[in-house]
Design a protein around this motif. Structure first.
Motif, PDB file in Angstrom:
ATOM      1  N   ALA A   1      -1.701  -0.821  -7.225  1.00  0.00           N
ATOM      2  CA  ALA A   1      -2.332  -2.122  -7.450  1.00  0.00           C
ATOM      3  C   ALA A   1      -2.638  -2.333  -8.928  1.00  0.00           C
ATOM      4  O   ALA A   1      -2.447  -3.442  -9.464  1.00  0.00           O
TER       5      ALA A   1
ATOM      6  N   ARG B   1       0.840  -1.185   0.000  1.00  0.00           N
ATOM      7  CA  ARG B   1       0.000   0.000   0.000  1.00  0.00           C
ATOM      8  C   ARG B   1       0.882   1.244   0.000  1.00  0.00           C
ATOM      9  O   ARG B   1       1.954   1.261   0.601  1.00  0.00           O
TER      10      ARG B   1
ATOM     11  N   SER C   1      -2.358   4.040  -3.713  1.00  0.00           N
ATOM     12  CA  SER C   1      -2.478   2.592  -3.498  1.00  0.00           C
ATOM     13  C   SER C   1      -3.236   1.939  -4.647  1.00  0.00           C
ATOM     14  O   SER C   1      -2.871   0.858  -5.124  1.00  0.00           O
TER      15      SER C   1
ATOM     16  N   THR D   1      -4.832   6.650  -0.596  1.00  0.00           N
ATOM     17  CA  THR D   1      -5.727   5.687  -1.233  1.00  0.00           C
ATOM     18  C   THR D   1      -5.576   5.720  -2.749  1.00  0.00           C
ATOM     19  O   THR D   1      -5.558   4.670  -3.412  1.00  0.00           O
TER      20      THR D   1
END
Length: 221
Positions: free
Chosen positions: A69, A58, A65, A62
């Motif tokens: 991903a 992570r 992250s 957000t």
């Protein structure tokens, strides 16, 4: 016997990652960590721009992250797409310079009897990290004197010739003489070439080089 040979080969490969001076992670296609070398564990311990949780690596935000991903998925070749290498910069809460992560596809088409199949290698570059090849390796490879090894260590920490002179209590002329000798011994012509060469050397435990007289003298200092 075949399983034993495969396990031994896997251990050798993982041990080889420990000589790298950069943080390196082996990930599955979901971004979960299959293996992290010592530098990667150190980076995670800082919790500054990159952390790990049950769902994998992570970033600090957000949004980053999610981007991380997605790019790991691209490097793993998800959704029927071919695997491609990807790069991403990650900000750090400490406001230190961003981390740069490079994701490289691994072993396309291979399947492993593991819970998490390794499919991506992620390497991290920290602009503030300093290369640190051990003293014995520098002596063994280039026949540097103890004073020259000290100089190299200071250069790799980002110190200037004047700062090294002030720190060591030597004159600038003496430090420049040592630097000229190091350049000659390493077959480099300028300080930037020397730093680039030394930064590429692996990190090797002292005991792996012990036994050579020059190496023993370096460790003694």
């Amino acid at each position: 016997m075949r399983l034993g040979d495969a396990a031994a080969l896997a251990r050798l490969a993982l041990n080889a990652l420990e000589t790298a001076q950069a943080p390196i992670f082996i990930l599955d296609r979901r971004g979960r960590v299959v293996h992290a070398n010592a530098e990667a564990e150190r980076l995670l311990g800082e919790s500054d721009g990159l952390t790990v949780g049950p769902d994998g690596l992570r970033a600090a935000t957000t949004a980053h992250s999610a981007r991380l991903a997605a790019l790991i998925g691209r490097a793993a070749g998800s959704a029927g797409e071919p695997a491609v290498g990807c790069t991403l910069r990650l900000p750090r809460p400490s406001e230190r310079p961003d981390l740069t992560v490079v994701m490289v596809p691994l072993l396309q088409g291979a399947e492993f009897p593991l819970a998490h199949n390794p499919t991506v290698m992620l390497q991290v570059t920290d602009p503030l990290a300093h290369a640190a090849p051990n003293r014995a390796l520098l002596v063994e490879a280039f026949e540097l004197t103890p004073a020259e090894v000290d100089l190299v260590a200071d250069l790799l920490c980002g110190l200037s010739v004047r700062e090294i002179a002030d720190r060591s209590g030597r004159s600038i002329a003496t430090v420049r003489t040592h630097l000229a000798s190091v350049l000659a011994k390493t077959c480099t012509s300028r300080q930037s070439e020397l730093i680039r060469l030394l930064a590429r050397l692996p990190r090797i435990p002292d005991h792996s080089i012990a036994g050579h007289p020059r190496a023993d003298r370096a460790n003694a200092t």
